[in-house]
Design an enzyme around this catalytic site. Sequence first.
Site, PDB file in Angstrom:
ATOM      1  NE  ARG A 196      -3.997  -2.067   0.807  1.00  0.00           N
ATOM      2  CZ  ARG A 196      -3.954  -3.316   0.383  1.00  0.00           C
ATOM      3  NH1 ARG A 196      -2.931  -3.712  -0.389  1.00  0.00           N
ATOM      4  NH2 ARG A 196      -4.888  -4.192   0.705  1.00  0.00           N
ATOM      5  CB  CYS A 197       0.083   4.770  -0.624  1.00  0.00           C
ATOM      6  SG  CYS A 197       0.584   6.379   0.003  1.00  0.00           S
ATOM      7  N   GLY A 198       2.465   4.284   1.632  1.00  0.00           N
ATOM      8  CA  GLY A 198       2.869   4.361   3.031  1.00  0.00           C
ATOM      9  C   GLY A 198       1.923   5.130   3.914  1.00  0.00           C
ATOM     10  CG  HIS A 199       1.461   8.616   3.915  1.00  0.00           C
ATOM     11  ND1 HIS A 199       2.307   8.904   2.865  1.00  0.00           N
ATOM     12  CD2 HIS A 199       2.164   8.881   5.042  1.00  0.00           C
ATOM     13  CE1 HIS A 199       3.457   9.335   3.337  1.00  0.00           C
ATOM     14  NE2 HIS A 199       3.395   9.330   4.651  1.00  0.00           N
ATOM     15  CG  LEU A 200      -3.438   4.322   1.114  1.00  0.00           C
ATOM     16  CD1 LEU A 200      -3.543   3.529  -0.188  1.00  0.00           C
ATOM     17  CD2 LEU A 200      -4.751   5.040   1.397  1.00  0.00           C
TER      18      LEU A 200
END
Length: 575
Positions: A237-241
């Site tokens: 995942r995106c690191g901010h999901l």
Amino acid sequence: MITMINNKTFNRKTTGTLKKLVLSSDKSLRRSFNGASSTKDFVFSESSKVEEWWESARFKNISRPYSATDVVKHRGSLPANTSIYPSSYQARKLFNLLEENFKNGTPLHTLGVIDPVQMSQLARCRNIKVAYISGWACSSTLVGSTNEVSPDFGDYPYDTVPNQVERIFKAQQLHDRKAFLEASIKGSTPVDYLKPIIADADMGHGGPTTVMKVAKLFAEKGAAGIHLEDQMVGGKRCGHLSGAVLVPTATHLMRLISTRFQWDIMGTENLVIARTDSCNGKLLSSSSDPRDHEFIRGIIRDNVVPWSEKLIEMEDKKIPNSAIADMEKEWYHENELFTFEEALEKQFTASEFESYKEKKEDLMVNKLGRAYLSLREMKLLAQEVTPLKKIIFDWDAPRTKEGYYMFNGCIEAAIRRSLVFAPYSDMIWLETKTPDLEQARSFSRKIHKQLPATKLVYNLSPSFNWSAHGFDDKALKSFVWDLAKEGFTLQLVSLAGLHSDGVSFWELANSFQSDGMKAYVEKVQKREKETNCDIMTHQLWSGAEYVDSLMKVVQNGASSQTLSTSGESFTETQF
């Protein structure tokens, strides 16, 4: 005027010269290999060159678990210097920039670009020395082979970002040639369009051989450096999901080694950045690596039916999804999660837990000489402290349907992993969920206490609501430079290009629907003129004068009627 006879003469001479060059080159290559008394002698000779290369300043802090002979044996019979990769030249440039800025405590800060336009404007900023290409941006805007744009789940074809690198690098080369031609005529200093490119390699997109192929693509396409994150293929995942799945420490270490091995085979000096998402990660794909055991979470209730078993049972009974979701929340509410040491603290007295910690410290420091214990070792140690007390800890019961373990993402986990990754990488990237200078400072000082030469990377992410984190204008302006003093040399706004592209075009489109050309002139042409943006004369920006210069050479000057930047039709004389 060139006659046919001259052409024939020219062709005979040229053909003969080329033939001699080819034969000479072929002989030199055969001498380099066949001149040795055996293949073993050739391997030994080339291995010595590789070892000497590894002793250079470029690799002074790099560890490798393989030998120079391993590299040479996998290169084939052609000497490494027969293939020259421009990305390796760019990598040396990047390395020198990093060395200088790390030494001075100054930032090498940049913005993510999504196209050649943004690249060219970035290049004109003298104090921005490198360019960045984001996998998130490629996933959402440019997936060349399929055109299936999507969120950043790392599920696009693995040549997506390398192809974007090639696009940007070729554009850099065009603008460099254009600027060099102009400077050679005017005697001026050209803009440095050849900013080293750092690109997003996600999690490597597969096992060791896939990672090697990805690394090879990036080096061939023009990336000076790449970063690899410790997430799972298929669980990225995106690191901010939420929902990202980490891989065992050893798995990511293997990716870093695979990357370096591939570049050593190619004879290039490209840089690899080890990124860890373990500060915020909540899931782990496997418990195979004992270095991760301290951070795996379990329950402290006995004889509990594992969640995955309950889930399968409910699915077999065709229970509605909404009811299953409620049951999942209830199960995890009733079964609180703890790491093994948190479980011990719950079940030990204060004196027992203190005794356990003392024994653990002694075992790791004085006997084992390492910074971790496996679950088996921690359980044995706990039994030494209280032989008659039964300690309940079950990390299998809360595993997900896919089999993932619950992980205690924290700064300590990130530090532990980074210390393992650092000797095999050129930089360490700490992925965070907030722009926290104190957290970054703590991380940096613990890393540098053991590995003082480690250069760090910080994502100045647009996913952060920067205005909501208590920064005043002074603190916001100094944030980049404050981070650099702590060793976070490379800093990037990964999606700057995407956001700036969106907001500027939205402003134009929103006004254009009612104000027509007034909106375009005010929001674009006037701003281009006021800010000295060279896109205002887009024909010249695109290299029309450079192509005209080529035409003059090819057509022996007889091209006045076919030049693109002269005559009445060339409208940019209006500016």
